[in-house]
Write an enzyme that holds these catalytic residues in place. Sequence first.
Site, mmCIF file in Angstrom:
data_model
loop_
_atom_site.group_PDB
_atom_site.id
_atom_site.type_symbol
_atom_site.label_atom_id
_atom_site.label_comp_id
_atom_site.label_asym_id
_atom_site.label_seq_id
_atom_site.Cartn_x
_atom_site.Cartn_y
_atom_site.Cartn_z
ATOM 1 N N ARG A 142 0.811 -1.237 0.000
ATOM 2 C CA ARG A 142 0.000 0.000 0.000
ATOM 3 C C ARG A 142 0.837 1.276 0.000
ATOM 4 N NH1 ARG A 142 -3.208 -3.040 3.811
ATOM 5 N NH2 ARG A 142 -4.938 -3.980 2.684
ATOM 6 N N LYS B 178 3.539 11.182 -11.915
ATOM 7 C CA LYS B 178 2.636 10.351 -12.716
ATOM 8 C C LYS B 178 3.307 8.996 -12.890
ATOM 9 C CE LYS B 178 -0.101 13.495 -15.541
ATOM 10 N NZ LYS B 178 -0.389 13.934 -16.929
ATOM 11 N N GLU C 17 10.026 16.676 -25.593
ATOM 12 C CA GLU C 17 9.433 17.152 -24.331
ATOM 13 C C GLU C 17 10.106 18.458 -23.885
ATOM 14 O OE1 GLU C 17 6.722 15.671 -23.420
ATOM 15 O OE2 GLU C 17 6.884 13.476 -23.364
ATOM 16 N N LYS D 118 8.513 22.238 -15.330
ATOM 17 C CA LYS D 118 7.682 21.115 -14.873
ATOM 18 C C LYS D 118 7.366 21.258 -13.389
ATOM 19 C CE LYS D 118 6.019 16.731 -15.162
ATOM 20 N NZ LYS D 118 6.003 15.461 -15.850
ATOM 21 N N GLU E 279 -3.658 17.402 -11.985
ATOM 22 C CA GLU E 279 -4.139 17.729 -13.340
ATOM 23 C C GLU E 279 -5.626 18.057 -13.367
ATOM 24 O OE1 GLU E 279 -2.185 15.570 -16.619
ATOM 25 O OE2 GLU E 279 -4.113 15.617 -17.643
ATOM 26 N N ARG F 196 -1.960 21.621 -15.422
ATOM 27 C CA ARG F 196 -1.058 20.503 -15.739
ATOM 28 C C ARG F 196 -1.414 19.823 -17.061
ATOM 29 N NH1 ARG F 196 1.619 15.860 -11.812
ATOM 30 N NH2 ARG F 196 2.793 14.872 -13.496
ATOM 31 N N ASN G 245 0.440 18.093 -21.742
ATOM 32 C CA ASN G 245 0.105 17.034 -22.697
ATOM 33 C C ASN G 245 0.035 17.537 -24.137
ATOM 34 O OD1 ASN G 245 -0.194 14.811 -20.874
ATOM 35 N ND2 ASN G 245 -1.982 15.880 -20.082
ATOM 36 N N HIS H 292 0.236 15.090 -26.995
ATOM 37 C CA HIS H 292 0.090 13.733 -26.461
ATOM 38 C C HIS H 292 -1.218 13.064 -26.884
ATOM 39 C CE1 HIS H 292 3.509 15.030 -24.154
ATOM 40 N NE2 HIS H 292 3.583 13.905 -23.479
ATOM 41 N N HIS I 196 -0.313 9.741 -28.297
ATOM 42 C CA HIS I 196 -0.689 8.463 -27.686
ATOM 43 C C HIS I 196 -1.468 7.606 -28.676
ATOM 44 C CE1 HIS I 196 -0.280 9.899 -23.216
ATOM 45 N NE2 HIS I 196 0.874 9.596 -23.766
ATOM 46 N N HIS J 267 8.028 7.240 -27.692
ATOM 47 C CA HIS J 267 7.084 8.199 -27.124
ATOM 48 C C HIS J 267 7.408 9.627 -27.580
ATOM 49 C CE1 HIS J 267 4.428 10.115 -24.218
ATOM 50 N NE2 HIS J 267 5.444 10.850 -23.807
HETATM 51 P P1 NAD Z 1 12.644 4.394 -22.224
HETATM 52 O O1 NAD Z 1 12.466 4.334 -20.779
HETATM 53 O O2 NAD Z 1 12.105 3.272 -23.043
HETATM 54 O O3 NAD Z 1 14.199 4.570 -22.540
HETATM 55 C C1 NAD Z 1 14.614 4.638 -23.871
HETATM 56 C C2 NAD Z 1 15.707 3.612 -24.194
HETATM 57 O O4 NAD Z 1 16.950 4.087 -23.706
HETATM 58 C C3 NAD Z 1 15.493 2.256 -23.538
HETATM 59 O O5 NAD Z 1 15.929 1.255 -24.413
HETATM 60 C C4 NAD Z 1 16.410 2.333 -22.331
HETATM 61 O O6 NAD Z 1 16.809 1.069 -21.844
HETATM 62 C C5 NAD Z 1 17.564 3.090 -22.882
HETATM 63 N N1 NAD Z 1 18.371 3.834 -21.930
HETATM 64 C C6 NAD Z 1 17.951 4.488 -20.842
HETATM 65 N N2 NAD Z 1 18.955 5.187 -20.297
HETATM 66 C C7 NAD Z 1 20.042 4.942 -21.049
HETATM 67 C C8 NAD Z 1 21.379 5.369 -20.994
HETATM 68 N N3 NAD Z 1 21.785 6.268 -20.101
HETATM 69 N N4 NAD Z 1 22.249 4.897 -21.895
HETATM 70 C C9 NAD Z 1 21.819 4.025 -22.865
HETATM 71 N N5 NAD Z 1 20.570 3.607 -22.987
HETATM 72 C C10 NAD Z 1 19.680 4.067 -22.077
HETATM 73 O O7 NAD Z 1 12.017 5.726 -22.846
HETATM 74 P P2 NAD Z 1 11.930 7.240 -22.325
HETATM 75 O O8 NAD Z 1 11.881 8.046 -23.546
HETATM 76 O O9 NAD Z 1 12.941 7.520 -21.288
HETATM 77 O O10 NAD Z 1 10.513 7.277 -21.610
HETATM 78 C C11 NAD Z 1 9.327 7.072 -22.318
HETATM 79 C C12 NAD Z 1 8.250 6.659 -21.344
HETATM 80 O O11 NAD Z 1 8.038 7.716 -20.410
HETATM 81 C C13 NAD Z 1 6.916 6.380 -21.990
HETATM 82 O O12 NAD Z 1 6.377 5.197 -21.466
HETATM 83 C C14 NAD Z 1 6.061 7.573 -21.587
HETATM 84 O O13 NAD Z 1 4.709 7.256 -21.496
HETATM 85 C C15 NAD Z 1 6.652 7.920 -20.257
HETATM 86 N N6 NAD Z 1 6.451 9.316 -19.841
HETATM 87 C C16 NAD Z 1 5.971 9.539 -18.599
HETATM 88 C C17 NAD Z 1 5.801 10.826 -18.147
HETATM 89 C C18 NAD Z 1 5.344 11.069 -16.735
HETATM 90 O O14 NAD Z 1 5.038 12.206 -16.400
HETATM 91 N N7 NAD Z 1 5.311 10.072 -15.889
HETATM 92 C C19 NAD Z 1 6.136 11.919 -18.970
HETATM 93 C C20 NAD Z 1 6.631 11.666 -20.240
HETATM 94 C C21 NAD Z 1 6.785 10.347 -20.666
HETATM 95 N N1 GLY Z 2 4.031 14.439 -18.760
HETATM 96 C C1 GLY Z 2 2.818 15.097 -18.411
HETATM 97 C C2 GLY Z 2 2.668 15.335 -16.948
HETATM 98 O O1 GLY Z 2 3.496 14.985 -16.165
HETATM 99 O O2 GLY Z 2 1.682 15.881 -16.538
#
Ligand code: NAD
Ligand code: GLY
Length: 362
Positions: free
Chosen positions: A120, A142, A184, A226, A236, A240, A244, A247, A251, A264
């Site tokens: 939890r 998020k 982003e 941010k 949000e 906030r 997006n 997005h 998405h 992404h």
């Molecule tokens: P990812 O986590 O898939 O990383 C991209 C690639 O880079 C992967 O293959 C990873 O293993 C590799 N990698 C990571 N760090 C590395 C490094 N230092 N050296 C070499 N390789 C490395 O992708 P991302 O672009 O980091 O994140 C995308 C995700 O984030 C999506 O699922 C998206 O929905 C999410 N997201 C969330 C929020 C939020 O607010 N929570 C905001 C934007 C995106």
């Molecule tokens: N990436 C969008 C948010 O964090 O609200």
Amino acid sequence: MQSLNVALGDRAYPIHIGAGLLERAELILPHLPAPAVAIVSNTTVAPLYMDRLAEPLEAAGVKVTRIVLPDGESYKTLDTLNQVFDALLRARCERKTTLIALGGGVIGDLTGFAAATYLRGVPFIQVPTTLLSQVDSSVGGKTGVNHALGKNMIGAFYQPRLVLADTATLDTLPDIELSAGMAEVIKYGLIRDLPFLEWLEANVDVLMQREPAALAEAILRSCRNKADVVAEDEHETGVRALLNLGHTFGHAIETAAGYGNWLHGHAVAAGTLLAAETSAGLGWIGAADVDRIERLFVHAGLPVRSPAYGADRYLELMAQDKKVEAGRIRFILLRALGSAVVSAEVPTDLLRRVLTGRLIAA
Ligand code: NAD
Ligand code: GLY
């Protein structure tokens, strides 16, 4: 090292940005309620950075459980989440065990959701290693996983206690992932920070050459934007949603393409141009503004055309967006460069025109 604060009252937390922070256990130790952590990473990042993070903690007397997941957006699922729970339970991790996400946004979102739900709720720290996760996903709480019917559909708002962004980890990031993160970064300029947008236009080439000072500046200014937005509207209910931009379209692209087939950040970039074209269709920005955004994305190595799935498929997928209210899709659009709004008043014939227009691949 530069530091910012995410001002959330008694859940406020620092973001530290700088080179070589991974090994600095003294930055992490004050945030641990007990000397026990579980570091969650993946098969790409763990061989590069797991020991560099874990060993200084172990030397300081912290028990470290290492959890290594398969790599990729297609593994951001409830099944993978269950693997994390299995590992935590097998290692007898307790309520005061802190989960540390070491990786990009996939690992960060998934680990954060594990932390929100294991026993939890257990403490959580983000150690983002992609540009995208350092400027966006690690900040703001998020967390979640994908569902076959839609991106990030299962999750929770759950804030970390610390974000440690080691810019040196970007040295090993593939170019394509650097550009994905730029989508982003540019977003902040487009929605609320015109001076930052202009700075990005002037510095995009040095950023893509990974000039460390420029990268650090871009990460800091992104995180400042941010942190300000999250402090104002954590859950949000208002401003906030502007984060997006691109997005809703993006998405839809990620879901239609199959998770992992469009990065992404790339989907967000293509989606941002569709949002810009929609804004132009409403007469809010001009064609020259759309061209200006397109130019910046091209310089950042980002795609500027969306796949031709057909307007019906896009509309069907966008109808499942998390921002839908009373059945109406709410779009983030540009009133001007540097100023975004939420609008549910987009005529369907305009959307259809945009979704079959010049920013759709032939
Ligand atoms: P990812 O986590 O898939 O990383 C991209 C690639 O880079 C992967 O293959 C990873 O293993 C590799 N990698 C990571 N760090 C590395 C490094 N230092 N050296 C070499 N390789 C490395 O992708 P991302 O672009 O980091 O994140 C995308 C995700 O984030 C999506 O699922 C998206 O929905 C999410 N997201 C969330 C929020 C939020 O607010 N929570 C905001 C934007 C995106
Ligand atoms: N990436 C969008 C948010 O964090 O609200």
